[in-house]
Scaffold this motif. Structure first.
Motif, PDB file in Angstrom:
ATOM      1  N   ALA A 169       7.200  -4.686 -12.264  1.00 25.51           N
ATOM      2  CA  ALA A 169       5.921  -5.228 -11.771  1.00 25.51           C
ATOM      3  C   ALA A 169       5.274  -4.184 -10.886  1.00 25.51           C
ATOM      4  O   ALA A 169       5.925  -3.199 -10.505  1.00 25.51           O
ATOM      5  CB  ALA A 169       6.151  -6.510 -10.964  1.00 25.51           C
ATOM      6  N   THR A 171       0.795  -6.817  -1.354  1.00 27.51           N
ATOM      7  CA  THR A 171       2.081  -6.217  -1.753  1.00 27.51           C
ATOM      8  C   THR A 171       2.264  -4.839  -1.117  1.00 27.51           C
ATOM      9  O   THR A 171       3.394  -4.397  -0.950  1.00 27.51           O
ATOM     10  CB  THR A 171       2.177  -6.071  -3.285  1.00 27.51           C
ATOM     11  OG1 THR A 171       1.006  -5.415  -3.767  1.00 27.51           O
ATOM     12  CG2 THR A 171       2.342  -7.409  -3.974  1.00 27.51           C
ATOM     13  N   ASN A 172       1.157  -4.140  -0.786  1.00 22.49           N
ATOM     14  CA  ASN A 172       1.293  -2.776  -0.236  1.00 22.49           C
ATOM     15  C   ASN A 172       2.074  -2.773   1.088  1.00 22.49           C
ATOM     16  O   ASN A 172       3.110  -2.108   1.174  1.00 22.49           O
ATOM     17  CB  ASN A 172      -0.070  -2.100  -0.066  1.00 22.49           C
ATOM     18  CG  ASN A 172      -0.780  -1.783  -1.381  1.00 22.49           C
ATOM     19  OD1 ASN A 172      -1.852  -1.214  -1.397  1.00 22.49           O
ATOM     20  ND2 ASN A 172      -0.193  -2.142  -2.518  1.00 22.49           N
TER      21      ASN A 172
END
Ligand SMILES: Cc1ncc(COP(=O)(O)O)c(C=O)c1O
Length: 497
Positions: free
Chosen positions: A148, A183-184
């Motif tokens: 992902a 998500t970073n």
């Protein structure tokens, strides 16, 4: 005329009718199976007493079962049912030819641990897909292991660490724009680094002076997506990359938005050292609900030795084999990643060709720009620069004047048969509505979507309460989201009230 985008208004289940659970449909003695008479000696399995006592299982016919699950599936919204403009998530149409290729038994039934001598075809797919991906991104080598985008990010950060440590440096910080996808920073923390936020300027892009002020010998790198999460192309990207390199850092491309620039611009030529691509968002694979996806990570030559391994390669003898990079960070996946997703992506690339891929990006941008112009006025558009494949509008003025919030608007849009856009992200935009139409939506659908958004804005002025109550035509109304998240009930219990 039915709306091209919609299905909810015409669904037989509209109106919130409660479907009985399978347990409620159960009638003692009803079966969905039949077995031939026993023609072998009966064996006493000596099961424990609990297994002998009747389990509370539903007793239903095969037809009941099929109707139940088919009805439930019709209550879901999907890309194949209507427009799904969920910004950042890229819910694009997935051509059926990609599934056809992934269903090919020789690939579908191949066990990931099959020795290389018996999996030459699959290795050839990976090698070809890597070549195409490197051409599109402008990089030298890639691994398909990350399943992902988020795991691509973590892989990239581990590569950064290995690179710096190989030079005898222990750097501790990663820079991330304030508009970054969640998500970073999560990956940064997971990778053992500290996140340092870089502010955006009034154009919605990285503030280069502020970035320079944050750079020091502790910065391992910058993680950034381009177009950024506001849907804007980072015009100063070369200057940004140069500044990070001068401070000894690496530049990581979060390629979740690569679908805006395919065949037009290459991250490898913008100064990026490490690039992940979300195959499930750029090259088609049904996704949502957490997977499956593929977040391959591509690097320039100076980082190839650190890639996760093994990597597929073809020798001068034409034989494909697995090779471990010299200073590999090791595996980031139990086997070789989500092969079926890579196969779908390769099929998509080959079916469209270079010109076709470029056209995908051009259409994605055109649709977003068209829609943005149609809704300008009732909706605020906080940034001047033309958008790329998505744009962020704001309901700030509507909220001030009518009390209607972004959440009310997207819920009302569901009543019109469209999926809701992303709301309240990026956090730097008040009452944000993040809209990504994608390339396959027709002119008629774009017009219908704009018409629905404009009608909702008009209703906000005359009857805002109607919008607070929306949606009223979907199988489920407006749930209490805090309770739904905190007290999620996904299983049936006979003492349920
Ligand atoms: C900008 C951006 N970065 C990263 C990700 C994470 O990708 P994934 O959901 O495949 O982990 C996304 C997903 O939507 C995204 O939009």
């Amino acid at each position: 005329m039915p709306r091209p985008g919609g299905s909810a208004a015409s669904s037989p289940l509209v109106g919130g009718s409660e479907e009985p659970t399978l347990m409620e449909m159960s009638v003692a003695g009803r079966r969905s199976w039949s077995l031939p008479p026993l023609d072998v000696p009966e064996v006493d399995l000596a099961l424990p007493e609990q297994a002998e006592s009747a389990l509370p299982l539903p007793e239903v016919s095969e037809h009941d079962l099929v109707m139940h699950y088919t009805r439930l599936s019709h209550r879901n919204f999907s890309v194949d049912l209507g427009a799904y403009p969920l910004g950042s998530c890229t819910m694009k149409y997935n051509p059926k030819i990609c599934d056809w290729a992934a269903e090919y038994p020789g690939f579908r039934d191949l066990h990931p641990a099959t020795p290389e001598s018996s999996s030459q075809g699959a290795l050839a797919v990976l090698v070809e897909a890597e070549r195409f991906l490197c051409e599109i991104t402008g990089m030298d080598r890639a691994t398909f292991q990350p399943p992902a985008g988020a795991s691509g990010e973590l892989t990239g950060l581990l590569i950064m660490r290995a690179y710096h440590e190989d030079k005898g440096e222990h750097r501790t910080k990663i820079l991330i724009p304030d508009a970054a996808h969640g998500t970073n920073p999560a990956s940064v923390t997971l990778g053992g680094y500290e996140t340092v936020e870089v502010p955006s300027n009034s154009r919605g892009m990285v503030d280069v002076d502020a970035l320079r002020a944050l750079l020091d010998d502790q910065v391992a790198g910058l993680m950034i997506t381009n177009p950024n999460t506001l849907g804007l192309f980072e015009a100063d990207i070369i200057e940004v990359a140069d500044a990070v390199h001068e401070a000894g850092g690496l530049v990581y491309y979060d390629g979740a938005n690569l679908n805006a620039i395919m065949g037009i611009a290459k991250p490898g030529m913008m100064g990026f050292d490490i690039v992940h691509s979300n195959l499930h968002k750029t090259f088609a694979t049904p996704h949502g609900g957490g997977g499956p996806g593929a977040g391959p990570v591509a690097v320039h030559d100076h980082l190839v030795a650190f890639l996760p391994g093994p990597l597929p390669e073809v020798g001068p003898d034409g034989v494909f084999r697995w090779v471990m990079p010299e200073k590999s960070i090791g595996r980031v996946h139990g086997k070789h990643g989500n092969f079926g997703v890579v196969l779908r992506a390769l099929t998509y690339m080959k079916a469209l060709g270079g010109d076709g891929l470029r056209r995908v990006s051009e259409m994605a941008v055109l649709n977003a720009r068209y829609l943005e112009e149609l809704i300008r006025g009732p909706y605020d558009l906080p940034y001047e620069a033309p958008c790329m494949h998505e744009f962020v509008a704001s309901a700030k003025t509507l909220k001030r004047d009518t009390g209607t919030r972004a959440m009310d608007i997207v819920k009302a849009l569901m009543d019109e048969g469209f999926h809701a856009p992303t709301v309240y992200f990026p956090l730097i935009v008040e009452e944000a509505l993040m809209i990504e139409p994608t390339e396959t939506q027709s002119l008629q659908t774009m017009d219908a979507l704009a018409e629905a958004l404009l009608a909702i804005a008009a209703t906000a002025g005359t009857d805002p309460d109607a919008l607070h109550a929306a949606p009223v035509r979907t199988p489920v109304g407006r749930p209490d989201e805090a309770s739904a998240a905190r007290h999620l009930r996904v299983s049936w219990r006979d003492d349920d009230d």
